[in-house]
Design a protein around this motif. Structure first.
Motif, PDB file in Angstrom:
ATOM      1  N   THR A   6      29.979  54.579 -18.335  1.00  0.00           N
ATOM      2  CA  THR A   6      28.771  54.526 -17.992  1.00  0.00           C
ATOM      3  C   THR A   6      28.506  54.108 -16.443  1.00  0.00           C
ATOM      4  O   THR A   6      27.991  54.441 -15.771  1.00  0.00           O
ATOM      5  N   LEU A   7      29.816  53.114 -16.316  1.00  0.00           N
ATOM      6  CA  LEU A   7      29.805  52.470 -14.860  1.00  0.00           C
ATOM      7  C   LEU A   7      30.130  53.481 -13.992  1.00  0.00           C
ATOM      8  O   LEU A   7      29.571  53.675 -12.809  1.00  0.00           O
ATOM      9  N   LEU A   8      31.188  54.500 -14.292  1.00  0.00           N
ATOM     10  CA  LEU A   8      31.585  55.249 -13.457  1.00  0.00           C
ATOM     11  C   LEU A   8      30.350  56.540 -13.261  1.00  0.00           C
ATOM     12  O   LEU A   8      30.537  57.298 -11.944  1.00  0.00           O
ATOM     13  N   ALA A  21      35.977  59.296  -8.984  1.00  0.00           N
ATOM     14  CA  ALA A  21      36.761  59.685  -9.984  1.00  0.00           C
ATOM     15  C   ALA A  21      37.781  58.748 -10.020  1.00  0.00           C
ATOM     16  O   ALA A  21      38.339  58.384  -9.017  1.00  0.00           O
ATOM     17  N   ALA A  22      38.179  58.229 -11.331  1.00  0.00           N
ATOM     18  CA  ALA A  22      39.284  57.383 -11.694  1.00  0.00           C
ATOM     19  C   ALA A  22      40.547  58.093 -11.624  1.00  0.00           C
ATOM     20  O   ALA A  22      40.695  59.270 -12.221  1.00  0.00           O
ATOM     21  N   GLU A  23      41.423  57.602 -10.773  1.00  0.00           N
ATOM     22  CA  GLU A  23      42.704  58.446 -10.369  1.00  0.00           C
ATOM     23  C   GLU A  23      43.800  57.011 -10.439  1.00  0.00           C
ATOM     24  O   GLU A  23      43.869  56.351  -9.494  1.00  0.00           O
ATOM     25  N   GLY A  24      44.742  57.193 -11.480  1.00  0.00           N
ATOM     26  CA  GLY A  24      45.445  55.892 -11.388  1.00  0.00           C
ATOM     27  C   GLY A  24      44.730  54.582 -11.426  1.00  0.00           C
ATOM     28  O   GLY A  24      44.013  54.239 -12.323  1.00  0.00           O
ATOM     29  N   GLU A  25      45.154  53.755 -10.536  1.00  0.00           N
ATOM     30  CA  GLU A  25      44.556  52.381 -10.501  1.00  0.00           C
ATOM     31  C   GLU A  25      43.373  52.230  -9.230  1.00  0.00           C
ATOM     32  O   GLU A  25      43.258  51.153  -8.503  1.00  0.00           O
TER      33      GLU A  25
END
Length: 54
Positions: A6-8, A21-25
């Motif tokens: 939800t945060l993203l 977008a989340a990619e690795g860290e």
């Protein structure tokens, strides 16, 4: 990295307002390419801390 989906959905790039977008860290902007670090599961959304695309 353990971020709430939800945060993203609600956070955006502070530089260009693009989607992240989340990619690795990191959280990477799909528009400008800045990559923001995530430290201890907390996104650091500061342009000065972001890695510029190569």
């Amino acid at each position: 990295m353990n971020l709430d989906p939800t945060l993203l959905e609600i956070i955006v790039c502070p530089d260009c307002r693009g989607d992240l977008a989340a990619e690795g860290e990191e959280l990477v902007c799909g528009s400008c390419g800045l990559a923001y670090p995530v430290r201890d599961d907390i996104p650091v959304l500061l342009v000065d801390e972001a890695r510029r695309p190569e």
